[in-house]
Each structure stands twice: as C-alpha cells, then as structure tokens.
Design a protein around this motif. Structure first.
Motif, PDB file in Angstrom:
ATOM      1  N   CYS A 162      -5.557  10.263   8.215  1.00  0.00           N
ATOM      2  CA  CYS A 162      -4.552   9.198   8.219  1.00  0.00           C
ATOM      3  C   CYS A 162      -4.032   8.910   6.829  1.00  0.00           C
ATOM      4  CB  CYS A 162      -5.123   7.932   8.855  1.00  0.00           C
ATOM      5  SG  CYS A 162      -3.948   6.553   8.884  1.00  0.00           S
ATOM      6  N   ARG A 163      -4.908   8.815   5.854  1.00  0.00           N
ATOM      7  CA  ARG A 163      -4.465   8.420   4.507  1.00  0.00           C
ATOM      8  C   ARG A 163      -3.459   9.390   3.892  1.00  0.00           C
ATOM      9  NH1 ARG A 163     -10.338   8.567   2.041  1.00  0.00           N
ATOM     10  NH2 ARG A 163     -10.751  10.791   2.149  1.00  0.00           N
ATOM     11  N   GLU A 164      -3.505  10.656   4.290  1.00  0.00           N
ATOM     12  CA  GLU A 164      -2.494  11.605   3.826  1.00  0.00           C
ATOM     13  C   GLU A 164      -1.270  11.556   4.739  1.00  0.00           C
ATOM     14  OE1 GLU A 164      -5.460  14.234   4.397  1.00  0.00           O
ATOM     15  OE2 GLU A 164      -6.427  13.618   2.535  1.00  0.00           O
ATOM     16  N   ALA A 165      -1.521  11.472   6.032  1.00  0.00           N
ATOM     17  CA  ALA A 165      -0.432  11.525   7.015  1.00  0.00           C
ATOM     18  C   ALA A 165       0.512  10.336   6.904  1.00  0.00           C
ATOM     19  CB  ALA A 165      -1.016  11.600   8.424  1.00  0.00           C
ATOM     20  N   VAL A 166      -0.010   9.133   6.679  1.00  0.00           N
ATOM     21  CA  VAL A 166       0.844   7.949   6.632  1.00  0.00           C
ATOM     22  C   VAL A 166       1.806   8.003   5.440  1.00  0.00           C
ATOM     23  CG1 VAL A 166      -0.696   6.404   5.327  1.00  0.00           C
ATOM     24  CG2 VAL A 166       0.880   5.459   7.027  1.00  0.00           C
ATOM     25  N   LEU A 167       1.356   8.586   4.346  1.00  0.00           N
ATOM     26  CA  LEU A 167       2.230   8.706   3.177  1.00  0.00           C
ATOM     27  C   LEU A 167       3.299   9.774   3.388  1.00  0.00           C
ATOM     28  CD1 LEU A 167      -0.403   8.360   0.310  1.00  0.00           C
ATOM     29  CD2 LEU A 167       1.134   6.597   1.230  1.00  0.00           C
ATOM     30  N   ALA A 175      -5.441   2.300   1.963  1.00  0.00           N
ATOM     31  CA  ALA A 175      -5.111   0.894   2.227  1.00  0.00           C
ATOM     32  C   ALA A 175      -4.050   0.786   3.323  1.00  0.00           C
ATOM     33  CB  ALA A 175      -4.632   0.204   0.957  1.00  0.00           C
ATOM     34  N   ALA A 176      -3.083   1.698   3.323  1.00  0.00           N
ATOM     35  CA  ALA A 176      -2.044   1.680   4.364  1.00  0.00           C
ATOM     36  C   ALA A 176      -2.679   1.920   5.729  1.00  0.00           C
ATOM     37  CB  ALA A 176      -0.974   2.729   4.070  1.00  0.00           C
ATOM     38  N   CYS A 177      -3.594   2.858   5.807  1.00  0.00           N
ATOM     39  CA  CYS A 177      -4.263   3.132   7.092  1.00  0.00           C
ATOM     40  C   CYS A 177      -5.137   1.972   7.529  1.00  0.00           C
ATOM     41  CB  CYS A 177      -5.086   4.416   7.003  1.00  0.00           C
ATOM     42  SG  CYS A 177      -4.030   5.876   7.055  1.00  0.00           S
ATOM     43  N   ALA A 178      -5.752   1.289   6.578  1.00  0.00           N
ATOM     44  CA  ALA A 178      -6.573   0.123   6.915  1.00  0.00           C
ATOM     45  C   ALA A 178      -5.714  -0.993   7.503  1.00  0.00           C
ATOM     46  CB  ALA A 178      -7.319  -0.382   5.687  1.00  0.00           C
ATOM     47  N   ALA A 179      -4.429  -1.016   7.155  1.00  0.00           N
ATOM     48  CA  ALA A 179      -3.518  -2.040   7.678  1.00  0.00           C
ATOM     49  C   ALA A 179      -2.979  -1.687   9.061  1.00  0.00           C
ATOM     50  CB  ALA A 179      -2.353  -2.245   6.710  1.00  0.00           C
ATOM     51  N   LEU A 180      -3.201  -0.449   9.504  1.00  0.00           N
ATOM     52  CA  LEU A 180      -2.709  -0.024  10.814  1.00  0.00           C
ATOM     53  C   LEU A 180      -3.687  -0.408  11.920  1.00  0.00           C
ATOM     54  CD1 LEU A 180      -1.473   3.612  10.006  1.00  0.00           C
ATOM     55  CD2 LEU A 180      -0.055   1.580  10.380  1.00  0.00           C
ATOM     56  N   ALA A 181      -3.143  -0.625  13.107  1.00  0.00           N
ATOM     57  CA  ALA A 181      -3.974  -0.859  14.291  1.00  0.00           C
ATOM     58  C   ALA A 181      -4.748   0.425  14.597  1.00  0.00           C
ATOM     59  CB  ALA A 181      -3.083  -1.238  15.479  1.00  0.00           C
ATOM     60  N   PRO A 182      -5.928   0.330  15.193  1.00  0.00           N
ATOM     61  CA  PRO A 182      -6.744   1.523  15.448  1.00  0.00           C
ATOM     62  C   PRO A 182      -6.007   2.645  16.185  1.00  0.00           C
ATOM     63  CG  PRO A 182      -8.003  -0.456  15.916  1.00  0.00           C
ATOM     64  CD  PRO A 182      -6.602  -0.897  15.622  1.00  0.00           C
ATOM     65  N   ALA A 207       0.842  -1.211   0.000  1.00  0.00           N
ATOM     66  CA  ALA A 207       0.000   0.000   0.000  1.00  0.00           C
ATOM     67  C   ALA A 207       0.871   1.252   0.000  1.00  0.00           C
ATOM     68  CB  ALA A 207      -0.937  -0.011   1.204  1.00  0.00           C
ATOM     69  N   LEU A 208       1.934   1.245   0.790  1.00  0.00           N
ATOM     70  CA  LEU A 208       2.836   2.403   0.807  1.00  0.00           C
ATOM     71  C   LEU A 208       3.513   2.588  -0.550  1.00  0.00           C
ATOM     72  CD1 LEU A 208       4.596   2.022   4.282  1.00  0.00           C
ATOM     73  CD2 LEU A 208       2.815   3.673   3.641  1.00  0.00           C
ATOM     74  N   LEU A 209       3.983   1.496  -1.134  1.00  0.00           N
ATOM     75  CA  LEU A 209       4.671   1.543  -2.427  1.00  0.00           C
ATOM     76  C   LEU A 209       3.750   2.084  -3.523  1.00  0.00           C
ATOM     77  CD1 LEU A 209       7.395   0.888  -3.731  1.00  0.00           C
ATOM     78  CD2 LEU A 209       6.533  -1.399  -4.195  1.00  0.00           C
ATOM     79  N   ALA A 210       2.468   1.739  -3.434  1.00  0.00           N
ATOM     80  CA  ALA A 210       1.480   2.195  -4.417  1.00  0.00           C
ATOM     81  C   ALA A 210       0.925   3.581  -4.070  1.00  0.00           C
ATOM     82  CB  ALA A 210       0.342   1.184  -4.507  1.00  0.00           C
ATOM     83  N   ALA A 211       1.416   4.165  -2.972  1.00  0.00           N
ATOM     84  CA  ALA A 211       0.924   5.466  -2.484  1.00  0.00           C
ATOM     85  C   ALA A 211      -0.581   5.419  -2.227  1.00  0.00           C
ATOM     86  CB  ALA A 211       1.294   6.591  -3.441  1.00  0.00           C
ATOM     87  N   ASP A 212      -1.058   4.277  -1.742  1.00  0.00           N
ATOM     88  CA  ASP A 212      -2.471   4.088  -1.402  1.00  0.00           C
ATOM     89  C   ASP A 212      -2.629   4.296   0.104  1.00  0.00           C
ATOM     90  OD1 ASP A 212      -5.076   3.266  -0.961  1.00  0.00           O
ATOM     91  OD2 ASP A 212      -4.895   1.420  -2.142  1.00  0.00           O
TER      92      ASP A 212
END
Length: 170
Positions: free
Chosen positions: A74-79, A53-60, A45-50
């Motif tokens: 989250c989806r902007e911050a994680v990238l 999806a990356a946030c969905a893989a994180l613990a709450p 997800a990180l490699l695809a800049a998604d």
C-alpha cells in the motif's frame, strides 16, 4: 397493580434506549472537525510522499484494494495513484458515520471507524446525475461488533414498542 408496573417497565426500557442511543455521540461540529482533520492528515501524508502515513489514513478495505490493484504494498501503491494536490477545504458534510470533504482540487469520502475517521475514497470527481468517479476506493463492511450492536438495538426497540403498545391497549 400489574398495569402500573408495565408502564414503569415500558418507560424504563424507552429511557434506556434513549440513553444508549445518545451515549458517546459527538456533536455535528466535532464530527465535522474530526473528519476534516483526517482528510487533511491524508493530504499532508501524500504531499510529504509518506506512503505509510497515507495508508494508515485509509480505511482497511480501501488500503487492501489499493495494494491489491497495484500488486504491491500500500505505501508504494498509494503514492503511485497520482492523486491531485488537494488544496484548501471548501466544504465538509457529515451524515452519521459517513463524511464528504470537498477540497479545492479533490473530494474525499470518509467513514468513522473505532480508530477514528478513515478515507474510504479519494481522487473523486463529481459526475452530474451519477455517482462520483474515484481514483482510490475500496469497499466498506461494518465490523461484526457494529452489526451485532445494531441487531440488539433493533430487537430492544421492537420489545419496547410491544411493551408500550400492550400498556396502551390495556
């Protein structure tokens, strides 16, 4: 007549505890594979800049901390965290509901939740004699249902111990 009944009751309680304790537990190999797959899913997800999806893989709690610290979603911050391109999996250690996945350029820590394995920390660098330093991290609190179940198991184990001890002493 009472003593054989107590022994049967004690044996029944112990058998129930063994069955409850072992029910639904995956093998170590299955848990390793699942933790590995979750870590690789996060990395893909990180490699695809998604970011979603990356946030969905994180613990709450980690998801909340990523968003809170960046003051954005989250989806902007994680990238924006600039995590290293992880590379191939080198090692997977699983201990109960916790896992460490060591990749070529990153180390991830995961926990097993009802929805599966989730990344609790990423961008982690080992420090000799000290805990890992992680770029992405969050606290983890066990769900209340887990705590309630744990309390019931402890009470049941204590009760079984008392019954067995009473049966042995008689």
């Amino acid at each position: 007549m009472r003593e054989p009944r107590r022994r049967v009751a004690a044996a029944s309680v112990l058998a129930a505890l063994v069955l409850v304790g072992g029910a639904g537990c995956a093998t170590l190999g299955e848990r390793r594979s699942a933790a590995r797959a979750a870590a690789l899913g996060f990395e893909r997800a990180l490699l695809a800049a998604d970011g979603a999806a990356a946030c969905a893989a994180l613990a709450p709690e980690t998801r909340e901390e990523v968003a809170r610290s960046a003051e954005s979603r989250c989806r902007e911050a994680v990238l924006a965290e600039e995590l290293p391109a992880a590379g191939a999996v080198r090692e997977v250690d699983v201990h109960g509901r916790q896992a460490r996945v060591v990749l070529a350029s990153d180390t991830l820590f995961l926990s097993r939740f009802r929805a599966g394995w989730k990344v609790v920390a990423a961008g982690c660098v080992p420090r000799p004699g000290r805990p890992y330093q992680c770029t992405v991290k969050g606290g983890w609190r066990p769900p209340m249902r887990t705590m309630f179940t744990l309390c019931l198991l402890i009470i049941a184990a204590g009760l079984a111990y008392s019954i067995v001890l009473g049966a042995i002493q008689r």
